[in-house]
Design a protein around this motif. Sequence first.
Motif, PDB file in Angstrom:
ATOM      1  N   TYR A   1       0.845  -1.189   0.000  1.00 20.11           N
ATOM      2  CA  TYR A   1       0.000   0.000   0.000  1.00 20.11           C
ATOM      3  C   TYR A   1       0.884   1.245   0.000  1.00 20.11           C
ATOM      4  CZ  TYR A   1      -3.995  -2.947   1.264  1.00 20.11           C
ATOM      5  OH  TYR A   1      -4.988  -3.889   1.263  1.00 20.11           O
ATOM      6  N   LYS A   2       0.532   2.196  -0.857  1.00 23.54           N
ATOM      7  CA  LYS A   2       1.244   3.472  -0.899  1.00 23.54           C
ATOM      8  C   LYS A   2       0.257   4.597  -0.623  1.00 23.54           C
ATOM      9  CE  LYS A   2       5.015   2.068  -3.964  1.00 23.54           C
ATOM     10  NZ  LYS A   2       5.781   2.387  -5.197  1.00 23.54           N
ATOM     11  N   ASN A   3       0.539   5.367   0.409  1.00 21.60           N
ATOM     12  CA  ASN A   3      -0.341   6.453   0.814  1.00 21.60           C
ATOM     13  C   ASN A   3      -0.290   7.600  -0.189  1.00 21.60           C
ATOM     14  OD1 ASN A   3      -0.533   9.186   2.743  1.00 21.60           O
ATOM     15  ND2 ASN A   3      -2.069   7.627   3.141  1.00 21.60           N
ATOM     16  N   LEU A   4      -1.453   8.160  -0.499  1.00 27.04           N
ATOM     17  CA  LEU A   4      -1.534   9.275  -1.444  1.00 27.04           C
ATOM     18  C   LEU A   4      -1.500  10.626  -0.739  1.00 27.04           C
ATOM     19  CD1 LEU A   4      -4.288   7.869  -3.837  1.00 27.04           C
ATOM     20  CD2 LEU A   4      -1.812   7.738  -4.098  1.00 27.04           C
ATOM     21  N   GLY A   5      -1.357  10.601   0.580  1.00 28.67           N
ATOM     22  CA  GLY A   5      -1.290  11.826   1.362  1.00 28.67           C
ATOM     23  C   GLY A   5      -2.384  11.891   2.407  1.00 28.67           C
ATOM     24  N   GLY A   6      -2.006  11.739   3.683  1.00 28.24           N
ATOM     25  CA  GLY A   6      -2.996  11.824   4.753  1.00 28.24           C
ATOM     26  C   GLY A   6      -4.112  10.807   4.590  1.00 28.24           C
ATOM     27  N   THR A   7      -5.343  11.303   4.685  1.00 29.57           N
ATOM     28  CA  THR A   7      -6.503  10.420   4.506  1.00 29.57           C
ATOM     29  C   THR A   7      -7.124  10.590   3.123  1.00 29.57           C
ATOM     30  OG1 THR A   7      -7.946  12.091   5.534  1.00 29.57           O
ATOM     31  CG2 THR A   7      -7.041  10.376   6.958  1.00 29.57           C
ATOM     32  N   ILE A   8      -6.320  11.076   2.156  1.00 29.92           N
ATOM     33  CA  ILE A   8      -6.813  11.197   0.779  1.00 29.92           C
ATOM     34  C   ILE A   8      -7.106   9.818   0.208  1.00 29.92           C
ATOM     35  CG2 ILE A   8      -6.176  11.843  -1.582  1.00 29.92           C
ATOM     36  CD1 ILE A   8      -4.578  14.155  -0.399  1.00 29.92           C
ATOM     37  N   GLY A   9      -6.202   8.857   0.482  1.00 31.34           N
ATOM     38  CA  GLY A   9      -6.428   7.516  -0.031  1.00 31.34           C
ATOM     39  C   GLY A   9      -5.136   6.749  -0.200  1.00 31.34           C
ATOM     40  N   TYR A  10      -5.238   5.619  -0.904  1.00 31.74           N
ATOM     41  CA  TYR A  10      -4.097   4.738  -1.104  1.00 31.74           C
ATOM     42  C   TYR A  10      -4.088   4.164  -2.511  1.00 31.74           C
ATOM     43  CZ  TYR A  10      -2.768   4.580   3.843  1.00 31.74           C
ATOM     44  OH  TYR A  10      -2.332   4.912   5.100  1.00 31.74           O
ATOM     45  N   ARG A  11      -2.890   3.782  -2.944  1.00 29.73           N
ATOM     46  CA  ARG A  11      -2.723   2.951  -4.129  1.00 29.73           C
ATOM     47  C   ARG A  11      -2.272   1.582  -3.621  1.00 29.73           C
ATOM     48  NH1 ARG A  11      -2.001   4.261  -9.453  1.00 29.73           N
ATOM     49  NH2 ARG A  11      -1.708   6.454  -8.861  1.00 29.73           N
ATOM     50  N   ALA A  12      -2.998   0.546  -4.024  1.00 33.11           N
ATOM     51  CA  ALA A  12      -2.712  -0.796  -3.534  1.00 33.11           C
ATOM     52  C   ALA A  12      -2.246  -1.689  -4.677  1.00 33.11           C
ATOM     53  CB  ALA A  12      -3.955  -1.396  -2.886  1.00 33.11           C
ATOM     54  N   PHE A  13      -1.235  -2.485  -4.397  1.00 29.38           N
ATOM     55  CA  PHE A  13      -0.687  -3.425  -5.376  1.00 29.38           C
ATOM     56  C   PHE A  13      -0.824  -4.830  -4.804  1.00 29.38           C
ATOM     57  CE2 PHE A  13       1.424   0.624  -5.734  1.00 29.38           C
ATOM     58  CZ  PHE A  13       1.480   0.868  -7.097  1.00 29.38           C
ATOM     59  N   TYR A  14      -1.559  -5.677  -5.518  1.00 31.19           N
ATOM     60  CA  TYR A  14      -1.791  -7.042  -5.054  1.00 31.19           C
ATOM     61  C   TYR A  14      -1.234  -8.046  -6.064  1.00 31.19           C
ATOM     62  CZ  TYR A  14      -5.356  -4.729  -2.157  1.00 31.19           C
ATOM     63  OH  TYR A  14      -6.029  -3.903  -1.282  1.00 31.19           O
ATOM     64  N   GLU A  15      -0.517  -9.040  -5.555  1.00 28.84           N
ATOM     65  CA  GLU A  15      -0.124 -10.195  -6.354  1.00 28.84           C
ATOM     66  C   GLU A  15      -0.970 -11.368  -5.878  1.00 28.84           C
ATOM     67  OE1 GLU A  15       2.044 -10.127  -8.850  1.00 28.84           O
ATOM     68  OE2 GLU A  15       2.578  -8.022  -8.522  1.00 28.84           O
ATOM     69  N   ARG A  16      -1.516 -12.117  -6.822  1.00 30.32           N
ATOM     70  CA  ARG A  16      -2.419 -13.200  -6.457  1.00 30.32           C
ATOM     71  C   ARG A  16      -2.226 -14.386  -7.390  1.00 30.32           C
ATOM     72  NH1 ARG A  16      -7.477 -12.912  -9.370  1.00 30.32           N
ATOM     73  NH2 ARG A  16      -8.647 -13.473  -7.495  1.00 30.32           N
ATOM     74  N   LYS A  17      -2.773 -15.531  -7.006  1.00 29.27           N
ATOM     75  CA  LYS A  17      -2.705 -16.718  -7.850  1.00 29.27           C
ATOM     76  C   LYS A  17      -3.803 -16.660  -8.909  1.00 29.27           C
ATOM     77  CE  LYS A  17      -0.850 -19.635  -4.146  1.00 29.27           C
ATOM     78  NZ  LYS A  17      -1.067 -20.835  -3.304  1.00 29.27           N
ATOM     79  N   GLY A  18      -3.586 -17.358 -10.017  1.00 29.32           N
ATOM     80  CA  GLY A  18      -4.595 -17.401 -11.070  1.00 29.32           C
ATOM     81  C   GLY A  18      -4.193 -16.613 -12.299  1.00 29.32           C
ATOM     82  N   ILE A  19      -5.084 -16.617 -13.274  1.00 29.54           N
ATOM     83  CA  ILE A  19      -4.815 -15.931 -14.544  1.00 29.54           C
ATOM     84  C   ILE A  19      -4.669 -14.428 -14.329  1.00 29.54           C
ATOM     85  CG2 ILE A  19      -5.765 -15.388 -16.822  1.00 29.54           C
ATOM     86  CD1 ILE A  19      -7.095 -18.142 -16.789  1.00 29.54           C
ATOM     87  N   PHE A  20      -5.566 -13.845 -13.546  1.00 29.93           N
ATOM     88  CA  PHE A  20      -5.460 -12.420 -13.218  1.00 29.93           C
ATOM     89  C   PHE A  20      -4.589 -12.298 -11.965  1.00 29.93           C
ATOM     90  CE2 PHE A  20      -9.158 -12.539 -15.932  1.00 29.93           C
ATOM     91  CZ  PHE A  20      -9.000 -11.402 -16.711  1.00 29.93           C
ATOM     92  N   ASN A  21      -3.281 -12.371 -12.213  1.00 31.31           N
ATOM     93  CA  ASN A  21      -2.339 -12.499 -11.101  1.00 31.31           C
ATOM     94  C   ASN A  21      -1.892 -11.165 -10.508  1.00 31.31           C
ATOM     95  OD1 ASN A  21      -0.898 -11.832 -13.453  1.00 31.31           O
ATOM     96  ND2 ASN A  21       0.987 -12.727 -12.656  1.00 31.31           N
ATOM     97  N   ARG A  22      -2.289 -10.062 -11.142  1.00 32.63           N
ATOM     98  CA  ARG A  22      -1.891  -8.747 -10.621  1.00 32.63           C
ATOM     99  C   ARG A  22      -3.096  -7.806 -10.618  1.00 32.63           C
ATOM    100  NH1 ARG A  22       0.907  -4.013 -12.782  1.00 32.63           N
ATOM    101  NH2 ARG A  22       0.801  -4.951 -14.864  1.00 32.63           N
ATOM    102  N   VAL A  23      -3.362  -7.216  -9.469  1.00 32.66           N
ATOM    103  CA  VAL A  23      -4.463  -6.272  -9.319  1.00 32.66           C
ATOM    104  C   VAL A  23      -3.923  -4.986  -8.703  1.00 32.66           C
ATOM    105  CG1 VAL A  23      -6.656  -5.784  -8.158  1.00 32.66           C
ATOM    106  CG2 VAL A  23      -6.214  -8.074  -9.078  1.00 32.66           C
TER     107      VAL A  23
END
Length: 213
Positions: free
Chosen positions: A52-74
């Motif tokens: 998770y990378k913070n976008l500044g305070g409580t503005i929000g986040y950018r999340a990077f997920y690695e997972r199993k399966g065909i759609f392996n990156r979200v």
Amino acid sequence: MGGIQLYQLLLLFALGGAVYLVYLRGNRKNKELIKTISSELELAVNPVEKVYKNLGGTIGYRAFYERKGIFNRVVAVFTTLPRHSIIVYPFHLIFRGHDKLQLNAYSQKDISPNFLFVRDGIRYNNLHQRYKNRGMSIENYNFKSIRFVMYYDDEYSHEICEEILKVFDPRFLVAIGANPENRVFYLYCIPVKGKIEPMVRHFLSHIKQYVIK
């Protein structure tokens, strides 16, 4: 004469207190929403790795997920309304602003459809402009009384878009799309507690069938 009167000092303290209380309340609500979004996303995505990378305070986040399966990156970006700002927040309410969750699901294999289904309205103009000049077919679409526009490459893409729509409540949907060039399906929605996990889970489960095997 010319000095600050007692009532003026009291008014300044009252205004300052109101601003501070709005800040605390808005900040707390945004923190709770961010925690809810991240928790429900993890339940739906079931990642093996996450960043998770913070976008500044409580503005929000950018999340990077690695997972199993065909759609392996979200990759997800979630941002909140500026509820902590007594000046800015009312303007967002006037113009019907909302919290945002944007999610890209990347496939290891080629995908077949090419389309964008997006809410009508000037605030989503950037999304419309990306597709208007691509020579795609355009259809105005009423999805349970909410106006959307569909951009699609062919009838096959049109059919797939309509099939995917069956798992969505239009009140919380802003856009869905598929781009075979980048092997990505994307979802843009309004995050509401209790709705995020089933929405994302159904989306990820449903798009698997449109991968070229």
